[in-house]
Scaffold this motif. Structure first.
Motif, PDB file in Angstrom:
ATOM      1  N   CYS A  50       0.876  -1.171   0.000  1.00 64.24           N
ATOM      2  CA  CYS A  50       0.000   0.000   0.000  1.00 64.24           C
ATOM      3  C   CYS A  50       0.910   1.218   0.000  1.00 64.24           C
ATOM      4  CB  CYS A  50      -0.891   0.017   1.241  1.00 64.24           C
ATOM      5  SG  CYS A  50      -1.856  -1.491   1.499  1.00 64.24           S
ATOM      6  N   THR A  53      -0.176   1.151  -4.014  1.00 67.39           N
ATOM      7  CA  THR A  53      -0.897  -0.112  -3.969  1.00 67.39           C
ATOM      8  C   THR A  53      -0.328  -1.066  -5.004  1.00 67.39           C
ATOM      9  OG1 THR A  53      -2.889   1.032  -3.266  1.00 67.39           O
ATOM     10  CG2 THR A  53      -3.180  -1.167  -4.182  1.00 67.39           C
ATOM     11  N   ASP A  59      -6.553  -8.596  -4.667  1.00 67.91           N
ATOM     12  CA  ASP A  59      -7.411  -7.411  -4.522  1.00 67.91           C
ATOM     13  C   ASP A  59      -6.731  -6.420  -3.577  1.00 67.91           C
ATOM     14  OD1 ASP A  59      -9.449  -5.576  -4.551  1.00 67.91           O
ATOM     15  OD2 ASP A  59     -10.955  -6.895  -3.655  1.00 67.91           O
ATOM     16  N   ARG A  61      -6.189  -3.227  -3.651  1.00 73.65           N
ATOM     17  CA  ARG A  61      -6.862  -1.949  -3.378  1.00 73.65           C
ATOM     18  C   ARG A  61      -7.856  -2.096  -2.214  1.00 73.65           C
ATOM     19  NH1 ARG A  61      -6.393   2.054  -6.400  1.00 73.65           N
ATOM     20  NH2 ARG A  61      -5.975   0.880  -8.280  1.00 73.65           N
ATOM     21  N   THR A  62      -8.691  -3.112  -2.261  1.00 75.97           N
ATOM     22  CA  THR A  62      -9.678  -3.326  -1.196  1.00 75.97           C
ATOM     23  C   THR A  62      -8.996  -3.710   0.113  1.00 75.97           C
ATOM     24  OG1 THR A  62     -11.319  -4.009  -2.832  1.00 75.97           O
ATOM     25  CG2 THR A  62     -11.750  -4.617  -0.543  1.00 75.97           C
ATOM     26  N   CYS A  64      -5.972  -2.951   1.153  1.00 69.89           N
ATOM     27  CA  CYS A  64      -5.332  -1.759   1.723  1.00 69.89           C
ATOM     28  C   CYS A  64      -6.369  -0.851   2.371  1.00 69.89           C
ATOM     29  CB  CYS A  64      -4.558  -0.995   0.651  1.00 69.89           C
ATOM     30  SG  CYS A  64      -3.039  -1.806   0.119  1.00 69.89           S
ATOM     31  N   ARG A  65      -7.506  -0.685   1.718  1.00 67.25           N
ATOM     32  CA  ARG A  65      -8.572   0.163   2.260  1.00 67.25           C
ATOM     33  C   ARG A  65      -9.077  -0.399   3.594  1.00 67.25           C
ATOM     34  NH1 ARG A  65     -12.128   0.135  -1.799  1.00 67.25           N
ATOM     35  NH2 ARG A  65     -13.330  -1.545  -0.885  1.00 67.25           N
ATOM     36  N   GLN A  66      -9.272  -1.720   3.662  1.00 70.86           N
ATOM     37  CA  GLN A  66      -9.754  -2.333   4.904  1.00 70.86           C
ATOM     38  C   GLN A  66      -8.723  -2.195   6.027  1.00 70.86           C
ATOM     39  OE1 GLN A  66     -10.834  -6.285   3.565  1.00 70.86           O
ATOM     40  NE2 GLN A  66     -12.876  -5.612   2.964  1.00 70.86           N
ATOM     41  N   ARG A  68      -6.456   0.214   6.246  1.00 66.09           N
ATOM     42  CA  ARG A  68      -6.393   1.628   6.626  1.00 66.09           C
ATOM     43  C   ARG A  68      -7.456   1.961   7.676  1.00 66.09           C
ATOM     44  NH1 ARG A  68      -6.410   2.613   1.303  1.00 66.09           N
ATOM     45  NH2 ARG A  68      -4.333   2.656   0.412  1.00 66.09           N
ATOM     46  N   ARG A  69      -8.632   1.362   7.542  1.00 69.98           N
ATOM     47  CA  ARG A  69      -9.730   1.618   8.483  1.00 69.98           C
ATOM     48  C   ARG A  69      -9.384   1.206   9.910  1.00 69.98           C
ATOM     49  NH1 ARG A  69     -14.400  -0.851   4.676  1.00 69.98           N
ATOM     50  NH2 ARG A  69     -14.557   0.903   3.234  1.00 69.98           N
TER      51      ARG A  69
END
Length: 127
Positions: A50, A53, A59, A61-62, A64-66, A68-69
Protein backbone atom coordinates in the motif's frame (compact mmCIF):
# COMPACT_ATOMS: atom_id res chain seq x y z
CA UNK A 1 -5.46 -25.21 20.50
CA UNK A 2 -1.82 -25.93 21.24
CA UNK A 3 -1.41 -27.33 17.74
CA UNK A 4 -2.95 -24.15 16.29
CA UNK A 5 -0.51 -22.00 18.26
CA UNK A 6 2.33 -24.13 16.90
CA UNK A 7 1.07 -23.60 13.36
CA UNK A 8 1.01 -19.84 13.85
CA UNK A 9 4.51 -19.92 15.30
CA UNK A 10 5.73 -21.98 12.35
CA UNK A 11 4.18 -19.50 9.90
CA UNK A 12 5.95 -16.68 11.74
CA UNK A 13 9.31 -18.42 11.51
CA UNK A 14 8.86 -19.14 7.82
CA UNK A 15 7.74 -15.62 7.04
CA UNK A 16 10.43 -13.91 9.09
CA UNK A 17 13.03 -15.19 6.65
CA UNK A 18 10.96 -14.40 3.58
CA UNK A 19 11.95 -11.44 1.50
CA UNK A 20 11.41 -10.12 -1.96
CA UNK A 21 14.27 -8.28 -3.68
CA UNK A 22 11.90 -6.72 -6.20
CA UNK A 23 9.86 -5.25 -3.36
CA UNK A 24 12.88 -3.58 -1.77
CA UNK A 25 13.61 -1.70 -4.97
CA UNK A 26 10.24 0.13 -4.91
CA UNK A 27 10.16 0.66 -1.14
CA UNK A 28 6.39 0.86 -0.54
CA UNK A 29 5.31 2.36 2.79
CA UNK A 30 3.32 -0.81 3.48
CA UNK A 31 4.78 -4.21 2.74
CA UNK A 32 2.92 -7.20 4.18
CA UNK A 33 3.10 -10.91 3.49
CA UNK A 34 -0.33 -12.53 3.85
CA UNK A 35 -0.68 -16.29 4.41
CA UNK A 36 -3.92 -18.26 4.32
CA UNK A 37 -3.36 -21.92 5.21
CA UNK A 38 -6.11 -24.54 5.36
CA UNK A 39 -5.58 -27.62 7.53
CA UNK A 40 -5.18 -30.56 5.18
CA UNK A 41 -5.38 -28.24 2.19
CA UNK A 42 -3.58 -25.51 0.33
CA UNK A 43 -1.44 -22.71 1.70
CA UNK A 44 -1.71 -19.48 -0.26
CA UNK A 45 0.57 -16.48 0.12
CA UNK A 46 0.66 -13.01 -1.37
CA UNK A 47 2.51 -9.73 -0.93
CA UNK A 48 0.35 -6.71 -0.21
CA UNK A 49 1.76 -3.23 -0.82
CA UNK A 50 0.00 0.00 0.00
CA UNK A 51 1.28 3.50 -0.82
CA UNK A 52 1.66 2.68 -3.66
CA UNK A 53 -0.90 -0.11 -3.97
CA UNK A 54 0.38 -3.32 -5.52
CA UNK A 55 2.11 -6.60 -4.83
CA UNK A 56 0.84 -10.05 -5.74
CA UNK A 57 -2.38 -9.76 -3.70
CA UNK A 58 -5.44 -10.39 -5.93
CA UNK A 59 -7.41 -7.41 -4.52
CA UNK A 60 -4.73 -5.10 -3.14
CA UNK A 61 -6.86 -1.95 -3.38
CA UNK A 62 -9.68 -3.33 -1.20
CA UNK A 63 -7.27 -5.01 1.24
CA UNK A 64 -5.33 -1.76 1.72
CA UNK A 65 -8.57 0.16 2.26
CA UNK A 66 -9.75 -2.33 4.90
CA UNK A 67 -6.41 -2.19 6.72
CA UNK A 68 -6.39 1.63 6.63
CA UNK A 69 -9.73 1.62 8.48
CA UNK A 70 -8.08 -0.23 11.40
CA UNK A 71 -4.76 1.59 11.35
CA UNK A 72 -2.93 -1.39 9.87
CA UNK A 73 -3.81 -3.70 12.78
CA UNK A 74 -5.19 -7.01 11.42
CA UNK A 75 -6.40 -7.95 14.92
CA UNK A 76 -8.98 -5.14 14.67
CA UNK A 77 -10.43 -6.37 11.37
CA UNK A 78 -14.06 -7.49 11.59
CA UNK A 79 -15.30 -6.91 8.09
CA UNK A 80 -18.63 -8.81 8.27
CA UNK A 81 -19.54 -9.08 11.98
CA UNK A 82 -23.03 -10.44 11.25
CA UNK A 83 -22.01 -13.14 8.75
CA UNK A 84 -24.03 -16.33 8.96
CA UNK A 85 -21.40 -19.09 8.96
CA UNK A 86 -21.97 -22.83 9.28
CA UNK A 87 -20.36 -24.78 12.09
CA UNK A 88 -18.13 -26.87 9.83
CA UNK A 89 -14.64 -27.40 11.20
CA UNK A 90 -11.85 -26.87 8.68
CA UNK A 91 -9.28 -24.66 10.40
CA UNK A 92 -7.80 -21.71 8.51
CA UNK A 93 -4.62 -20.11 9.77
CA UNK A 94 -4.26 -16.49 8.70
CA UNK A 95 -0.93 -14.73 9.22
CA UNK A 96 0.11 -11.18 8.36
CA UNK A 97 3.72 -10.07 8.79
CA UNK A 98 5.70 -7.11 7.52
CA UNK A 99 5.56 -3.38 8.06
CA UNK A 100 2.85 -0.74 8.05
CA UNK A 101 4.21 2.82 7.69
CA UNK A 102 7.34 1.95 9.67
CA UNK A 103 5.54 -0.15 12.30
CA UNK A 104 6.29 -3.89 12.47
CA UNK A 105 3.24 -6.13 11.98
CA UNK A 106 3.24 -9.72 13.26
CA UNK A 107 -0.22 -11.20 13.59
CA UNK A 108 -1.82 -14.61 13.22
CA UNK A 109 -5.08 -16.28 14.12
CA UNK A 110 -6.79 -19.62 13.62
CA UNK A 111 -10.41 -19.57 12.46
CA UNK A 112 -12.72 -22.60 12.62
CA UNK A 113 -13.54 -22.41 8.90
CA UNK A 114 -13.19 -20.32 5.77
CA UNK A 115 -16.44 -18.45 6.30
CA UNK A 116 -15.32 -17.19 9.70
CA UNK A 117 -11.90 -16.24 8.31
CA UNK A 118 -13.47 -14.30 5.45
CA UNK A 119 -15.99 -12.58 7.73
CA UNK A 120 -13.20 -11.37 9.99
CA UNK A 121 -10.46 -10.52 7.51
CA UNK A 122 -12.40 -9.64 4.35
CA UNK A 123 -10.24 -9.00 1.30
CA UNK A 124 -7.02 -8.98 3.33
CA UNK A 125 -6.80 -12.79 3.54
CA UNK A 126 -8.91 -13.58 0.46
CA UNK A 127 -6.18 -15.16 -1.59
Amino acid sequence: MLRAAGTIALCGVLLAGASSPAVAARDPKVQLKIVNSVKGGATKTAWLHCAPTGGSHPDARTACRQLRRVGGDPAKLNVSPNAACTKEFQPHVIAVVGRWYGKTVKWGKVYANGCQAKAATGAVAAL
